[in-house]
Enzyme design. Structure first.
Site, PDB file in Angstrom:
ATOM      1  N   LYS A  42      -5.413-112.744  -8.087  1.00  0.00           N
ATOM      2  CA  LYS A  42      -6.546-112.875  -7.074  1.00  0.00           C
ATOM      3  C   LYS A  42      -7.511-111.972  -7.247  1.00  0.00           C
ATOM      4  CE  LYS A  42      -6.691-113.912  -2.095  1.00  0.00           C
ATOM      5  NZ  LYS A  42      -6.260-114.238  -0.769  1.00  0.00           N
ATOM      6  N   ARG A  91      -4.082-118.753  12.986  1.00  0.00           N
ATOM      7  CA  ARG A  91      -5.579-118.571  13.694  1.00  0.00           C
ATOM      8  C   ARG A  91      -5.827-120.050  13.932  1.00  0.00           C
ATOM      9  NH1 ARG A  91      -8.157-116.151   8.565  1.00  0.00           N
ATOM     10  NH2 ARG A  91      -6.666-117.125   7.787  1.00  0.00           N
ATOM     11  N   SER A 129     -10.957-112.093   5.978  1.00  0.00           N
ATOM     12  CA  SER A 129     -11.420-110.725   5.117  1.00  0.00           C
ATOM     13  C   SER A 129     -12.544-111.445   4.380  1.00  0.00           C
ATOM     14  CB  SER A 129     -10.551-110.300   4.224  1.00  0.00           C
ATOM     15  OG  SER A 129      -9.352-110.064   4.899  1.00  0.00           O
TER      16      SER A 129
HETATM   17  N1  COA Z   1      -6.832-112.285  11.097  1.00  0.00           N
HETATM   18  C1  COA Z   1      -7.798-112.219  10.147  1.00  0.00           C
HETATM   19  N2  COA Z   1      -7.554-112.853   9.033  1.00  0.00           N
HETATM   20  C2  COA Z   1      -6.545-113.195   8.722  1.00  0.00           C
HETATM   21  C3  COA Z   1      -5.167-112.914   9.696  1.00  0.00           C
HETATM   22  C4  COA Z   1      -5.579-112.555  10.856  1.00  0.00           C
HETATM   23  N3  COA Z   1      -4.738-112.379  11.691  1.00  0.00           N
HETATM   24  N4  COA Z   1      -4.359-113.731   8.786  1.00  0.00           N
HETATM   25  C5  COA Z   1      -4.784-113.957   7.756  1.00  0.00           C
HETATM   26  N5  COA Z   1      -5.893-113.737   7.574  1.00  0.00           N
HETATM   27  C6  COA Z   1      -6.766-113.990   6.476  1.00  0.00           C
HETATM   28  C7  COA Z   1      -6.830-113.053   5.574  1.00  0.00           C
HETATM   29  O1  COA Z   1      -7.832-112.014   5.493  1.00  0.00           O
HETATM   30  C8  COA Z   1      -7.170-113.939   3.985  1.00  0.00           C
HETATM   31  O2  COA Z   1      -8.545-113.916   4.123  1.00  0.00           O
HETATM   32  P1  COA Z   1      -9.352-114.398   2.750  1.00  0.00           P
HETATM   33  O3  COA Z   1      -8.432-115.396   2.076  1.00  0.00           O
HETATM   34  O4  COA Z   1     -10.687-114.422   3.148  1.00  0.00           O
HETATM   35  O5  COA Z   1      -8.843-112.855   1.866  1.00  0.00           O
HETATM   36  C9  COA Z   1      -6.380-114.982   4.298  1.00  0.00           C
HETATM   37  O6  COA Z   1      -6.479-115.249   5.662  1.00  0.00           O
HETATM   38  C10 COA Z   1      -5.176-115.298   3.806  1.00  0.00           C
HETATM   39  O7  COA Z   1      -4.187-114.542   4.176  1.00  0.00           O
HETATM   40  P2  COA Z   1      -3.277-113.608   3.331  1.00  0.00           P
HETATM   41  O8  COA Z   1      -2.397-113.254   4.462  1.00  0.00           O
HETATM   42  O9  COA Z   1      -3.793-112.601   2.650  1.00  0.00           O
HETATM   43  O10 COA Z   1      -2.521-114.549   2.646  1.00  0.00           O
HETATM   44  P3  COA Z   1      -2.451-114.762   1.124  1.00  0.00           P
HETATM   45  O11 COA Z   1      -2.482-116.443   1.022  1.00  0.00           O
HETATM   46  O12 COA Z   1      -3.328-114.168   0.225  1.00  0.00           O
HETATM   47  O13 COA Z   1      -1.087-114.477   0.765  1.00  0.00           O
HETATM   48  C11 COA Z   1       1.445-114.372   0.904  1.00  0.00           C
HETATM   49  C12 COA Z   1       0.094-114.943   1.363  1.00  0.00           C
HETATM   50  C13 COA Z   1       1.195-112.928   0.281  1.00  0.00           C
HETATM   51  C14 COA Z   1       2.331-114.287   2.093  1.00  0.00           C
HETATM   52  C15 COA Z   1       2.032-115.166  -0.370  1.00  0.00           C
HETATM   53  O14 COA Z   1       1.006-115.290  -1.101  1.00  0.00           O
HETATM   54  C16 COA Z   1       3.071-114.739  -0.966  1.00  0.00           C
HETATM   55  O15 COA Z   1       4.331-114.700  -0.278  1.00  0.00           O
HETATM   56  N6  COA Z   1       3.235-114.399  -2.168  1.00  0.00           N
HETATM   57  C17 COA Z   1       4.471-114.052  -3.075  1.00  0.00           C
HETATM   58  C18 COA Z   1       5.235-115.190  -3.788  1.00  0.00           C
HETATM   59  C19 COA Z   1       6.030-115.986  -3.027  1.00  0.00           C
HETATM   60  O16 COA Z   1       7.065-115.412  -2.410  1.00  0.00           O
HETATM   61  N7  COA Z   1       5.423-117.136  -2.437  1.00  0.00           N
HETATM   62  C20 COA Z   1       6.122-117.901  -1.582  1.00  0.00           C
HETATM   63  C21 COA Z   1       6.979-118.907  -1.922  1.00  0.00           C
HETATM   64  S1  COA Z   1       6.704-119.616  -3.564  1.00  0.00           S
END
Ligand code: COA
Length: 163
Positions: A42, A91, A129
């Site tokens: 990413k 959200r 974000s």
């Molecule tokens: N307020 C504002 N924004 C929020 C928010 C909140 N309460 N909650 C989530 N967001 C936004 C984030 O800012 C992010 O925005 P962007 O896409 O514009 O950058 C977006 O929502 C995605 O959220 P994020 O929490 O960063 O999720 P992600 O999809 O990047 O990552 C993990 C999620 C880390 C939990 C997931 O990828 C993970 O667990 N990875 C490890 C591997 C794994 O075990 N996978 C699962 C089983 S295979």
């Protein structure tokens, strides 16, 4: 027994919407571990070190919060940290399908770890974000949407890029 929750994400950068979920989580759990996924696939605006620094600063007034990073499977990390729950914020409805899929996979991988979803405050329903970065990139006022240290960092970053 201490009840610990993991709050994972990219935090590129942390926003007030995230802080809202962390505060809500602290009302339920004894401790929340806010952890940044190290994800080389990413493309992030901020380096891991910058994201960590912003998270640490934003958490200065929070008690019972640990800031960390992880790579690999989230459930393995949760197990290693002796956490019983994964905390995620919901959200808009659009979050539901992705979160549902992830929670079911996580449950399949480790049944003993529960996914807990907290509804974000109304003010943060459409915050992310990316949308904040987009506004900041073109000089939009993002006051009140991110902690002050993040606002300064975003301004510096885009000033550098434009300059
Ligand atoms: N307020 C504002 N924004 C929020 C928010 C909140 N309460 N909650 C989530 N967001 C936004 C984030 O800012 C992010 O925005 P962007 O896409 O514009 O950058 C977006 O929502 C995605 O959220 P994020 O929490 O960063 O999720 P992600 O999809 O990047 O990552 C993990 C999620 C880390 C939990 C997931 O990828 C993970 O667990 N990875 C490890 C591997 C794994 O075990 N996978 C699962 C089983 S295979």
């Amino acid at each position: 027994m201490e009840h610990v929750a993991i709050y994972p994400g990219s935090f590129d950068p942390v926003t007030n919407g995230h802080l809202d979920i962390i505060e809500r989580g602290l009302a339920i759990f004894d401790k929340v571990i806010v952890t940044i996924l190290i994800n080389p696939n990413k493309q992030a605006l901020f380096t891991l070190e910058e994201r960590l620094e912003m998270l640490h600063k934003s958490m200065e007034n929070f008690k019972n919060v640990e800031v960390d990073t992880f790579s690999g499977l989230l459930v393995d990390y949760a197990q290693q940290k002796k956490a019983h729950a994964i905390l995620r914020g919901l959200r808009a409805v659009s979050d539901f399908e992705y979160e549902f899929q992830m929670a079911l996979m996580n449950r399949r991988l480790r049944r003993e770890i529960q996914s807990v979803f907290l509804m974000t405050g109304l003010r943060w329903i459409f915050t992310s974000s990316s949308i904040i970065k987009e506004a900041a990139r073109f000089g939009g006022d993002i006051s009140g949407m991110v902690p002050d240290c993040v606002k300064t960092k975003l301004e510096e970053k885009f000033l550098c890029k434009l300059g």
